[in-house]
Design an enzyme around this catalytic site. Structure first.
Site, PDB file in Angstrom:
ATOM      1  N   ASP A   1     -10.104  -4.251   7.637  1.00  0.00           N
ATOM      2  CA  ASP A   1      -9.275  -4.570   8.581  1.00  0.00           C
ATOM      3  C   ASP A   1      -9.335  -3.875   9.784  1.00  0.00           C
ATOM      4  OD1 ASP A   1      -6.513  -5.525   9.334  1.00  0.00           O
ATOM      5  OD2 ASP A   1      -6.474  -6.337   7.424  1.00  0.00           O
TER       6      ASP A   1
ATOM      7  N   HIS B   1      -1.730  -3.467  11.412  1.00  0.00           N
ATOM      8  CA  HIS B   1      -2.005  -4.596  10.408  1.00  0.00           C
ATOM      9  C   HIS B   1      -2.646  -4.015   9.175  1.00  0.00           C
ATOM     10  CE1 HIS B   1      -4.260  -8.153   9.149  1.00  0.00           C
ATOM     11  NE2 HIS B   1      -3.285  -9.012   9.642  1.00  0.00           N
TER      12      HIS B   1
ATOM     13  N   SER C   1      -2.385 -12.925   6.033  1.00  0.00           N
ATOM     14  CA  SER C   1      -2.993 -11.612   6.032  1.00  0.00           C
ATOM     15  C   SER C   1      -1.988 -10.855   4.999  1.00  0.00           C
ATOM     16  CB  SER C   1      -2.610 -10.875   7.279  1.00  0.00           C
ATOM     17  OG  SER C   1      -3.708 -11.201   8.131  1.00  0.00           O
TER      18      SER C   1
END
Length: 617
Positions: free
Chosen positions: A277, A368, A555
């Site tokens: 990621d 994220h 996600s």
């Protein structure tokens, strides 16, 4: 080039125009066959590309006399209608985009009566329950208002009437999201976004741009013309619908009862989860002996496993507020954070947009990976995290693609997977996705690759270098189960080509997103490789520093699947990746679609998969 599957973390981010989508297109010889029948189109790469010459910079069209935009519209409308006659396009999403564009072009030339016909065609191609009801409604109402010369009070009443007649359980998330998007609409954001990206693209290409950019110009101009003056009336109508449903029964939560947690004193083994990621705050998680591996945006080895904020570090508290506010705004929550977001977006001027959107893109990349990692380890005291960090750029100007760069990326993919193998990672989550269209867009931005058709071929060649490397690396790690997010474009992964979501391998699963009630989200991509679904709507998890936030996207769905895989491996470490994959698929439940028949949502059931593995909970 952002490759994350996260819904934009601020309303402003959505205004930075994506050049990656494909529109209907026609070249001089396209669509011709010996019998003059329509050419069948089953893949995006079969659509030819073309360009349009602009008379002024894209941002200037947003403020010039409307006739300037109409000149573009006349050309685009003729091309779109010719395309529909020449091509038998098998992808509903592409057709839907074409019909929606024709509705916008009808608005541009003032043919208000023609608009509902095109929106009805687009709506008929919607496959999700909410889309079948909400698609094109505001377009129709704004057109009807112009046709009948109605006032703001009429528009408010009609918005409330039309949305109140819909099935609230099915449309509530879209209604809330629409209200938030309309309320934060600011023409300055559009102008600033155009100046930051599209003006540079046009200048680089000597005013020759892809036709989809021309359509983006027209669409933005009509938003300014129609939505801007009436946003308060629309928000008022949508708020009436929300107020009327405040006491409605909340959506049933079928997700939580399916999940389980492992007790801290259970007989289980440590399991290492790779989070491939944008970076992870490893101080929040248990780690193995090896903590991770990182590469920068140029695919060169890097040291930072958590993305550095650099000079934006001082702005992080405000950026965190903006992220939280955007989520609250989309959920129609009137919180201090959403009020701050509205105030910020409402006061932005065009020359401030680039800096603001780059800040928000940076913040999105910063949070994220940690948010994804938190989902992957939830309820598993035996889980450890290994950070596979890709320090993607947050800048508006993308890096120039080249064969050398693609080969470095390919090498980075191989090195990353080797790092997972050496560390003993058992499960890897990949909440990112891109395809050759991304390279087409970047090449157009920099005016590289020659003609549009040559650019398409070169983009496919560069993408293939990276795709083949990733495919080979995953295939060469049969001891690891990889989980990918489907993507948030509400399109078919069968028509577009993507990695990793479009790969088919024995040790890879691709997940789409549903909400807690099991309804497919409005954003989730679908297709034959999207074989399972999990909750990806407003999922609570930590961000760097430990503060928790609710974010949405595929996600957030794919680490739910990785979470299940890691729990099965912690409790039964002898399982092979193919066995874990089979248990997840066998335990999943095919939910009924709108017609009552089995639909495409295949919701994982962690408890059922555990039972199939012989695990007592």
């Amino acid at each position: 080039m952002s490759k994350l599957n996260l819904i934009p973390v601020a309303a402003a981010a959505a205004l930075l125009v994506s050049l990656q989508g494909q529109t209907l297109a026609q070249s001089a010889d396209a669509g011709k066959t010996a019998s003059n029948t329509r050419q069948v189109i089953t893949r995006a790469d079969q659509l030819p590309r073309r360009s349009v010459t602009l008379a002024m910079l894209p941002s200037a069209y947003l403020q010039a006399p409307l006739d300037e935009a109409r000149k573009l519209g006349t050309q685009l409308e003729a091309q779109l209608l010719a395309d529909l006659a020449a091509y038998d396009i098998q992808d509903p999403t592409t057709l839907r985009e074409g019909y929606t564009a024709l509705a916008t072009l009808a608005q541009l030339r003032g043919d208000w009566a023609a608009v509902p016909g095109w929106t009805a065609k687009a709506r008929a191609l919607q496959e999700k329950a909410a889309g079948k009801q909400t698609s094109g409604v505001l377009t129709d109402l704004l057109s009807q208002q112009r046709l009948e010369q109605r006032d703001a009070a009429w528009l408010t009443a009609e918005v409330a009437r039309r949305y109140s007649a819909m099935n609230w359980t099915e449309v509530q998330d879209v209604v809330k999201s629409n209200r938030g998007a309309v309320e934060t609409f600011n023409p300055e954001l559009l102008v600033g976004g155009f100046k930051a990206q599209l003006d540079a693209l046009a200048s680089n290409g000597q005013m020759v741009v892809p036709d989809r950019v021309a359509m983006t110009i027209v669409g933005a101009r009509m938003q300014i013309e129609l939505l801007g003056p009436h946003k308060q009336a629309i928000v008022k109508g949508l708020q009436q619908v929300l107020d009327a449903n405040t006491r409605a029964v909340a959506k049933a939560d079928i997700w939580t009862p399916r999940t389980f947690a492992i007790a801290s004193d259970a007989k289980a083994s440590p399991v290492l989860i790779g989070v491939w990621d944008s970076g992870v705050d490893l101080s929040l998680f248990k780690t193995g002996a090896a903590r991770g591996l990182a590469f920068d945006d140029d695919a060169q080895p890097a040291k930072a496993l958590l993305r550095p904020l650099g000079e934006a570090e001082a702005r992080w508290p405000q950026l965190r507020t903006m992220i939280k506010g955007s989520m609250d705004q989309r959920a129609a929550l009137d919180t201090p954070d959403s009020r701050q977001l509205r105030a910020t977006l409402g006061s932005l001027k065009a020359d401030q947009v680039k800096g603001f959107t780059e800040d928000m893109a940076l913040a999105g990349l910063y949070v994220h990976g940690t948010h994804v990692a938190g989902i992957a380890v939830e309820g598993n005291p035996f889980a450890q995290v290994y950070a596979g960090t890709m320090l993607w750029s947050h800048k508006a100007e993308p890096a120039k693609p080249s064969e050398e760069r693609s080969r470095r990326t390919a090498a980075a993919y191989r090195s990353m997977v080797q790092g997972f193998k050496s560390a003993g990672v058992r499960v890897v989550n990949m909440s990112w996705r891109y395809g050759p269209s991304a390279y087409e867009a970047v090449m157009a931005y920099h005016n590289l690759g020659g003609t549009p058709e040559a650019r398409k071929l070169e983009a496919a060649r560069l993408f293939k270098i990276e795709r083949d490397a990733l495919h080979g690396a995953i295939a060469g790690a049969p001891e690891i189960l990889f989980v990918a997010g489907a993507g948030n474009e509400d399109n078919s992964a069968d028509f577009e080509e993507y990695i990793p979501a479009g790969l088919e391998l024995p040790n890879l699963l691709t997940a789409g997103a549903v909400d807690q009630a099991g309804s497919e989200t409005s954003f989730s991509t679908f297709g034959k490789t999207v074989v399972v679904h999990a909750n990806g709507f407003e999922v609570d998890s930590p961000v760097p520093g430990g503060v928790r936030m609710k974010l949405s996207g595929t996600s957030m769905a794919s680490p739910q699947v990785a979470n299940l895989a890691a729990k099965l491996l912690a409790l039964k470490p002898e399982l092979k990746p193919t066995e874990v994959k089979a248990l997840i698929l066998q335990g999943a439940e095919r939910l009924a679609g709108a017609d009552g028949k089995p639909g495409r949502v295949n919701l994982i059931n962690p408890r059922r998969s555990a039972e199939l593995a012989g695990i007592k909970l």
